[in-house]
Design an enzyme around this catalytic site. Structure first.
Site, PDB file in Angstrom:
ATOM      1  N   ASP A  31       0.868  -1.190   0.000  1.00 48.51           N
ATOM      2  CA  ASP A  31       0.000   0.000   0.000  1.00 48.51           C
ATOM      3  C   ASP A  31       0.902   1.236   0.000  1.00 48.51           C
ATOM      4  OD1 ASP A  31      -3.234   0.333   1.205  1.00 48.51           O
ATOM      5  OD2 ASP A  31      -1.945   2.099   0.935  1.00 48.51           O
ATOM      6  N   PHE A  70      -6.826  -4.252  -4.590  1.00 46.54           N
ATOM      7  CA  PHE A  70      -7.741  -3.201  -4.122  1.00 46.54           C
ATOM      8  C   PHE A  70      -7.227  -1.795  -4.404  1.00 46.54           C
ATOM      9  CE2 PHE A  70      -8.288  -6.896  -1.464  1.00 46.54           C
ATOM     10  CZ  PHE A  70      -9.662  -7.032  -1.400  1.00 46.54           C
ATOM     11  N   TYR A 138     -14.114   7.103 -13.227  1.00 40.84           N
ATOM     12  CA  TYR A 138     -13.857   6.024 -12.266  1.00 40.84           C
ATOM     13  C   TYR A 138     -14.363   4.692 -12.818  1.00 40.84           C
ATOM     14  CZ  TYR A 138     -14.768   3.005  -8.252  1.00 40.84           C
ATOM     15  OH  TYR A 138     -14.841   1.934  -7.413  1.00 40.84           O
ATOM     16  N   ASN A 167     -22.640  -0.543  -3.108  1.00 40.71           N
ATOM     17  CA  ASN A 167     -22.179   0.449  -2.125  1.00 40.71           C
ATOM     18  C   ASN A 167     -21.803  -0.211  -0.798  1.00 40.71           C
ATOM     19  OD1 ASN A 167     -23.600   1.982  -4.254  1.00 40.71           O
ATOM     20  ND2 ASN A 167     -22.952   3.686  -2.958  1.00 40.71           N
ATOM     21  N   LEU A 190     -21.821   8.391   1.465  1.00 43.53           N
ATOM     22  CA  LEU A 190     -23.040   8.860   2.119  1.00 43.53           C
ATOM     23  C   LEU A 190     -23.134   8.455   3.600  1.00 43.53           C
ATOM     24  CD1 LEU A 190     -25.751  10.293   1.894  1.00 43.53           C
ATOM     25  CD2 LEU A 190     -26.760   8.119   1.158  1.00 43.53           C
ATOM     26  N   ARG A 281     -24.511  15.758  -8.024  1.00 43.71           N
ATOM     27  CA  ARG A 281     -23.064  15.548  -8.125  1.00 43.71           C
ATOM     28  C   ARG A 281     -22.782  14.944  -9.505  1.00 43.71           C
ATOM     29  NH1 ARG A 281     -20.442  11.489  -3.794  1.00 43.71           N
ATOM     30  NH2 ARG A 281     -21.302   9.984  -5.270  1.00 43.71           N
ATOM     31  N   ALA A 282     -21.784  15.488 -10.190  1.00 47.25           N
ATOM     32  CA  ALA A 282     -21.506  15.012 -11.562  1.00 47.25           C
ATOM     33  C   ALA A 282     -21.192  13.526 -11.565  1.00 47.25           C
ATOM     34  CB  ALA A 282     -20.332  15.791 -12.140  1.00 47.25           C
ATOM     35  N   ASP A 284     -23.188  10.855 -11.215  1.00 45.24           N
ATOM     36  CA  ASP A 284     -24.010   9.908 -10.439  1.00 45.24           C
ATOM     37  C   ASP A 284     -25.158   9.317 -11.262  1.00 45.24           C
ATOM     38  OD1 ASP A 284     -22.748   9.957  -7.979  1.00 45.24           O
ATOM     39  OD2 ASP A 284     -24.035  11.532  -7.142  1.00 45.24           O
TER      40      ASP A 284
HETATM   41  N1  UDP Z   1     -24.609  11.477  -1.508  1.00 41.03           N
HETATM   42  C1  UDP Z   1     -25.282  12.552  -0.977  1.00 41.03           C
HETATM   43  N2  UDP Z   1     -24.663  13.264   0.002  1.00 41.03           N
HETATM   44  C2  UDP Z   1     -23.407  12.973   0.446  1.00 41.03           C
HETATM   45  C3  UDP Z   1     -22.737  11.861  -0.117  1.00 41.03           C
HETATM   46  C4  UDP Z   1     -23.370  11.135  -1.105  1.00 41.03           C
HETATM   47  O1  UDP Z   1     -26.410  12.857  -1.352  1.00 41.03           O
HETATM   48  O2  UDP Z   1     -22.879  13.684   1.318  1.00 41.03           O
HETATM   49  C5  UDP Z   1     -25.289  10.661  -2.543  1.00 41.03           C
HETATM   50  C6  UDP Z   1     -24.506  10.525  -3.840  1.00 41.03           C
HETATM   51  O3  UDP Z   1     -24.757  11.620  -4.699  1.00 41.03           O
HETATM   52  C7  UDP Z   1     -25.035   9.200  -4.383  1.00 41.03           C
HETATM   53  C8  UDP Z   1     -25.308   8.388  -3.114  1.00 41.03           C
HETATM   54  O4  UDP Z   1     -25.392   9.341  -2.051  1.00 41.03           O
HETATM   55  O5  UDP Z   1     -26.250   9.393  -5.040  1.00 41.03           O
HETATM   56  C9  UDP Z   1     -24.199   7.404  -2.788  1.00 41.03           C
HETATM   57  O6  UDP Z   1     -22.976   8.088  -2.875  1.00 41.03           O
HETATM   58  P1  UDP Z   1     -21.622   7.501  -2.338  1.00 41.03           P
HETATM   59  O7  UDP Z   1     -20.566   8.553  -2.542  1.00 41.03           O
HETATM   60  O8  UDP Z   1     -21.807   6.996  -0.932  1.00 41.03           O
HETATM   61  O9  UDP Z   1     -21.344   6.218  -3.230  1.00 41.03           O
HETATM   62  P2  UDP Z   1     -21.256   6.022  -4.837  1.00 41.03           P
HETATM   63  O10 UDP Z   1     -22.600   5.499  -5.251  1.00 41.03           O
HETATM   64  O11 UDP Z   1     -20.866   7.310  -5.464  1.00 41.03           O
HETATM   65  O12 UDP Z   1     -20.184   4.987  -4.982  1.00 41.03           O
END
Ligand code: UDP
Length: 320
Positions: A31, A70, A138, A167, A190, A281-282, A284
């Site tokens: 790592d 990972f 990503y 998730n 989240l 968020r861009a 998603d």
């Molecule tokens: N999200 C949100 N607020 C936050 C963090 C995430 O509304 O502070 C939303 C995010 O836009 C997505 C969902 O929660 O729709 C899951 O996001 P996360 O970053 O946990 O995981 P991802 O699906 O991007 O891998």
């Protein structure tokens, strides 16, 4: 088996490392500590502080039966802002690792892929045969690795399994009582962000968009317990053989909206957790829910803690 775990100082890698040590494997963690923590490496594993570019120096010791890979960047939003980092780290770094594995005759790899390879799905739950149209760099960089693994497997006889995580959340307690939890310096996920508000860090949680085509307008995701996810790696490793590349989804098959997650966090913590709607968020996708039927059928994987309440409770307990 003698195993190299890249990214084994991170959240998921450290839980898998712990389970592999407990199962009696000889574990070496590699790592670069860009996002991981040296003290997350389980006792019983050897730690090498190095980047993927230098993995060959460790594999040169010889005797490695496999790699669990990972080490990667994993933030959707960041990948939209800095695609160069994602292509160089996730694809470039992995290609260097795969070359080193060929040079040093390492026969198998279990790779951390992602639901983000699918992009906006045509149907849910998503099956492994569904189209892959990532909506962010990503997911695109991880899909490129999945594609390379198929070719390497066919041409060079590499045995490979890609696990497509949905998730991942929750915390894991090892047999020695040690607790493994998510602790990113910059937290974007989240559940940890919502729980941070309950701990008094910040006044409110941001809800990124409430105008998605979902029942309450917020994005829907499939949350899986990190302990259940980790156990799938041990099954994948045992089944990883021949010149075959297999892809497995890992989720619970049930979707929860951002509002539903916040509401479960309120129940678990007893804290009001104010939420404020912000712009999308861009990158998603609106809905990501897995069918894990293939891994359940082929490898007999079965989640032990599929409920969101349990996942959030474990994450919360690990913070206090
Ligand atoms: N999200 C949100 N607020 C936050 C963090 C995430 O509304 O502070 C939303 C995010 O836009 C997505 C969902 O929660 O729709 C899951 O996001 P996360 O970053 O946990 O995981 P991802 O699906 O991007 O891998």
């Amino acid at each position: 088996m003698k195993l190299l775990i890249t990214g084994g100082a991170g959240y998921i890698g450290s839980v898998v490392a712990a389970q592999l040590v407990e199962a009696g494997h000889h574990v070496v963690v590699l790592d670069d500590l860009s996002t991981g923590h040296a003290d997350a490496v389980p006792a019983g594993a050897r730690f090498v502080h190095a980047s993927l570019a230098d993995a060959g120096d460790t594999l040169a010791e010889g005797g490695f039966d496999g790699v669990l890979h990972f080490a990667a960047r994993s933030l959707v939003g960041e990948s939209v802002e800095r695609p160069d980092l994602y292509w160089a780290g996730n694809l470039g770094g992995t290609l260097m690792l795969l070359d080193a594995m060929r040079v040093h005759d390492v026969p198998r790899i279990v790779f951390s892929s992602t639901a983000a390879t699918y992009g906006e799905p045509e149907r849910t739950p998503i099956e492994e045969t569904d189209p892959t149209r990532p909506t962010n760099p990503y997911g695109a960089s991880k899909l490129a690795v999945d594609t390379a693994l198929s070719a390497f497997s066919e041409m060079y006889g590499l045995a490979a399994v890609s696990l497509r995580y949905f998730n991942v959340a929750g915390a894991h307690t090892g047999e020695d009582g040690r607790v493994y939890r998510e602790r990113h310096t910059v937290e974007t996920h989240l559940i940890p962000r919502v729980l941070a508000v309950a701990l008094g860090e910040g006044d409110s949680v941001s809800v990124f968009g409430d105008d998605y085509p979902t029942p309450d307008g917020t994005c829907i995701r499939d949350y899986i317990h990190v302990g259940d996810l980790a156990r799938a790696h041990l099954l994948a490793l045992a089944a990883c053989a021949g010149n075959r590349h297999t892809i497995y989804n890992l989720g619970n098959g049930t979707g929860f909206s951002v509002h539903e997650v916040i509401s479960v966090c309120r129940e678990v913590t007893g804290h009001p957790i104010p939420a404020v709607t912000r712009p999308r968020r861009a990158g998603d996708p609106a809905v990501l829910v897995a069918s894990s039927a293939r891994i359940q059928r082929d490898l007999g994987w079965k989640p032990e803690r599929p409920g969101l309440h349990d996942i959030v409770s474990d994450a919360w307990r690990a913070l206090r």
